[in-house]
Design an enzyme around this catalytic site. Sequence first.
Site, PDB file in Angstrom:
ATOM      1  N   THR A 117     -35.685  -8.963 -34.538  1.00 14.42           N
ATOM      2  CA  THR A 117     -34.932  -9.985 -33.749  1.00 14.42           C
ATOM      3  C   THR A 117     -35.224 -10.627 -32.257  1.00 14.42           C
ATOM      4  O   THR A 117     -35.556  -8.303 -32.029  1.00 14.42           O
ATOM      5  CB  THR A 117     -33.783  -9.973 -33.977  1.00 14.42           C
ATOM      6  OG1 THR A 117     -32.487 -10.891 -33.091  1.00 14.42           O
ATOM      7  CG2 THR A 117     -32.609  -8.385 -34.327  1.00 14.42           C
ATOM      8  N   TYR A 141     -26.553  -4.337 -33.738  1.00 19.17           N
ATOM      9  CA  TYR A 141     -27.027  -5.340 -34.414  1.00 19.17           C
ATOM     10  C   TYR A 141     -28.470  -5.022 -33.988  1.00 19.17           C
ATOM     11  O   TYR A 141     -29.801  -4.528 -34.831  1.00 19.17           O
ATOM     12  CB  TYR A 141     -26.742  -6.962 -34.274  1.00 19.17           C
ATOM     13  CG  TYR A 141     -28.157  -7.681 -35.218  1.00 19.17           C
ATOM     14  CD1 TYR A 141     -27.755  -7.680 -36.475  1.00 19.17           C
ATOM     15  CD2 TYR A 141     -28.273  -9.257 -33.891  1.00 19.17           C
ATOM     16  CE1 TYR A 141     -28.976  -8.896 -36.572  1.00 19.17           C
ATOM     17  CE2 TYR A 141     -29.224  -9.628 -34.292  1.00 19.17           C
ATOM     18  CZ  TYR A 141     -29.863  -9.923 -35.257  1.00 19.17           C
ATOM     19  OH  TYR A 141     -30.638 -10.444 -35.749  1.00 19.17           O
TER      20      TYR A 141
END
Length: 328
Positions: A117, A141
């Site tokens: 990501t 995250y």
Amino acid sequence: MTVLVTGGAGYIGSHMVHALVDSGERVVVLDNLSTGFAWALPAAATLVEGDTGDEVLVSRLIAEHAVEAIVHFAASIVVPDSVADPLGYYRNNTVNSRNVIACAVKGGVKRFVFSSTAAVYGNPDAVPVAEDAPLSPMSPYGSSKLMTEIMLRDAGLAHGLGHVILRYFNVAGADPQARTGQSTRNATHLIKVAVETALGLREKMAVFGTDYPTPDGTCVRDYIHVADLIAAHMDALRHLRGGGASATLNCGYGHGFSVLEVIETVKRVAGVDFPVELAPRRPGDPAAIVASSEKARALLGWQPRFDDLDTIVAHALAWQRKISAEGR
């Protein structure tokens, strides 16, 4: 030989499974169906319901199906949830990924494509952001994904596990053939939320933060069509099969749109207005992040076909109308 796709019944994973099956590949999917759907998969794929943290199961699938490549999507992905439940995210995203990597090494798998990501960059000093930019995630995250990147690189050096790490920017849209799309209830993706609001499935939507250092005060993101992202995965798999070196690559278009610009595009493409509420910032959201994707284009020969926000929104609308009509 078979490709193992973890999280293959989810939004992005199911697109990958369709692309692999379309290319004549044998595919086995491992998914716990917590956010995925068996009906999103093509009939030719084998679905095994289970957890990526189950070492016995993952090892058995690799051996029984003669797995020669793994595409690893399975993860928890909601940034604010990761702030509230960091240990849950480190378990599901980092600990479980460590298990998949270990099983790959033990089982003799030599090719691994990992779903990472842009959140690993945090709030970058400059945009577009290149792969060698400082890594400073702002959320558990992002940190959980960065930890997996580090483990994968180390395993590659120690055990010859060829890998491509793809850092996603903001994935949106749906399969142009309307076979799969973003179907998770209560999803937090901006375009999904705006589409649901346009179609009357939500009374209103919120814009989180209007005081960012951006032209209109709202966050700016690089929105990439899911079909183009999957094309990058297919290119990465071909690269590794052809003996290509391991690599870390951004997946984005190189230009961004603000939250308000996206909402206006959804309103225009859908042909409806809808209420938008201005709300405070959410924790973990950087102001602006846009990809430099020249490396992926050069190394993989990646050629995006859907670099158009109107098209992304139109495909998302078509998919939402379809699943709403089907009661899904």
